[in-house]
Design an enzyme around this catalytic site. Sequence first.
Site, short mmCIF file in Angstrom:
data_model
loop_
_atom_site.label_atom_id
_atom_site.label_comp_id
_atom_site.label_asym_id
_atom_site.label_seq_id
_atom_site.Cartn_x
_atom_site.Cartn_y
_atom_site.Cartn_z
N LYS A 1 -7.12 5.10 8.35
CA LYS A 1 -7.44 5.62 7.01
C LYS A 1 -7.01 4.60 5.94
O LYS A 1 -6.28 3.65 6.25
CB LYS A 1 -6.74 6.95 6.80
CG LYS A 1 -5.22 6.86 6.89
CD LYS A 1 -4.58 8.23 7.07
CE LYS A 1 -3.06 8.12 7.10
NZ LYS A 1 -2.44 9.32 7.67
N TYR B 1 10.29 -10.13 -19.07
CA TYR B 1 10.22 -9.01 -20.03
C TYR B 1 11.54 -8.24 -20.04
O TYR B 1 12.10 -7.93 -18.98
CB TYR B 1 9.10 -8.05 -19.64
CG TYR B 1 7.72 -8.61 -19.90
CD1 TYR B 1 7.30 -8.91 -21.20
CD2 TYR B 1 6.84 -8.82 -18.85
CE1 TYR B 1 6.03 -9.42 -21.43
CE2 TYR B 1 5.57 -9.32 -19.08
CZ TYR B 1 5.17 -9.62 -20.37
OH TYR B 1 3.92 -10.11 -20.59
C1 LIG Z 1 -1.62 9.10 8.79
C2 LIG Z 1 -1.50 10.02 9.93
C3 LIG Z 1 -0.98 9.59 11.16
C4 LIG Z 1 -0.35 8.22 11.36
O1 LIG Z 1 0.95 8.21 10.80
P1 LIG Z 1 1.86 6.91 10.88
O2 LIG Z 1 3.16 7.34 10.30
O3 LIG Z 1 1.20 5.87 10.02
O4 LIG Z 1 1.92 6.51 12.29
C5 LIG Z 1 -1.01 10.47 12.22
N1 LIG Z 1 -1.52 11.72 12.08
C6 LIG Z 1 -2.02 12.17 10.91
C7 LIG Z 1 -2.54 13.55 10.81
C8 LIG Z 1 -2.01 11.34 9.80
O5 LIG Z 1 -2.50 11.79 8.63
#
Ligand SMILES: *Cc1c(COP(=O)(O)O)cnc(C)c1O
Length: 368
Positions: free
Chosen positions: A35, A264
Site C-alpha cells: 500500500k 531559521y
Molecule cells: C499495513 C498492514 C500490514 C503490514 O504492516 P507492517 O507493520 O508494515 O508489517 C499488515 N496488515 C494490515 C491489515 C495492514 O494494514
Amino acid sequence: MSRAAEVIIHLSAIKKNLNVAKLAAPNASAYAIIKADGYGHGILSTAYALRYADGFGVASIDEAIQLRAANIHKPILLLEGVFDKSELVEALQHNLEIVIHHKWQIDALQELAIKLNNNGSTNKQTKFNIWLKLDTGMNRLGFSPKDIYSAWNSLKNLPVVQSIKLMTHLANADNTADNCTEDQLIRFESATQNINTLKSIANSAGVLAWPQTHADIIRPGIMLYGASPIIKTSASDFELTPAMTLRTKLISVKELKKGSPVGYGGDWVAPNDTKLGVAAIGYGDGYPRHAHSGTPVLVGGKRTQIVGRVSMDMVCVDLGKLPDAKIGDDVVLWGEGLPVEEVAQHAGTISYELFCGITKRVRRIEQQ
Ligand SMILES: *Cc1c(COP(=O)(O)O)cnc(C)c1O
C-alpha cells in the site's frame, strides 16, 4: 542543473527481505503489503521485486487496478475492503480479494448477490474471496468477537462468496515487552476456534517477534523495505537490508564562528568555531522538518549531524569533525550506512512515515 536530492531504491534488497519473512514463517504463505505506493518505494517495481510473494495487499481499488493493468495476476487483497458498494462490481471484474470489516459491507454484498441472481449470472467470476476481519483489541476496524460468528454465517450462505478467511491486526506487536499481542491472540483463538478456515494475524512485527501469530498467512509490510518493525532494534538485527537510500550533495561549506546562530529562528548556536555545510535537501523533499539538531547524517560516508531547523530545500550540517569535507560531497540522510529507524527516532516519527513522505521532486533511481 537540477537539484541533487535523489532516492535510490534497491530492488534486490526488497526481494531478499521477502525471503527473510518467508524463512521466519516457513509454514505460512505471505501476502506482501505494498500500500501507499509500496511504502513510497514505487508500487510496480516493488510488486515486481516481490513477485515470489503469494499475494499482495493494498489500501485502495486504484492501487489494485494499477497492478492488474501491469499484468500482475496474483491475488490482490483490498486491506480495508471496498469504500462504497459501487466498488464491489469493479472488485469482481478485477478479481480482487476483499476484507469485510463492517456490517454495511455484508449488506452491500447481499444486495449485489440479489442483483446478480436476477441477471442470471452465477459463474465463477462473480464470486469473492473474502477476508473477514475480527477486532481483537486494536479497536479500529473489524467485527467484535461476539459478532464474528453471525457475520461468518451471513457471508457463508451468499452465492457471491467463494471463500472466507479470518484475519485480525496486531496493535502493539512492535513492543516485545507488551502483553497486548498475547491478549489479542487469545481473543482471536477463542472467537474463531469453531471456524475451520485459513487465518491471518501477523504484520512484520508479528513475523519477526511473535511466532505464535504466524498462522496460515503472514502480511509483512515494513520489513520488506528493510526497516525494523520492532522498537529499539535495527534492520540489521534481523538481517534485513535497507531498500531506500535518500541522498543529496553539499552545496556550500564555510567557516562558522563560535556563537553564530544557524538557520531559521537561530535555534542552534555554534558552541565553538566550526565548519558548516549546507546539504540540498529539506522538508520539500520529504526530509522531516521535525528532525532536530543532532539527527545523524553521513557526509562522504562519515557520520556527523544536522544543526538548526530543517528548511524547505536545505539543511545545515556540522562539519567540525570533517575538515576535508567539500562542496559536492555526498550526503546520505538514511539508507545504506545509516539506519532509517535512527533518523525516525530523532524526528519523533517512524520509518513508515519517512518512506511515504518522499516528494515528487526527488529524482528516483532504481537499482537491481
Ligand atoms: C499495513 C498492514 C500490514 C503490514 O504492516 P507492517 O507493520 O508494515 O508489517 C499488515 N496488515 C494490515 C491489515 C495492514 O494494514
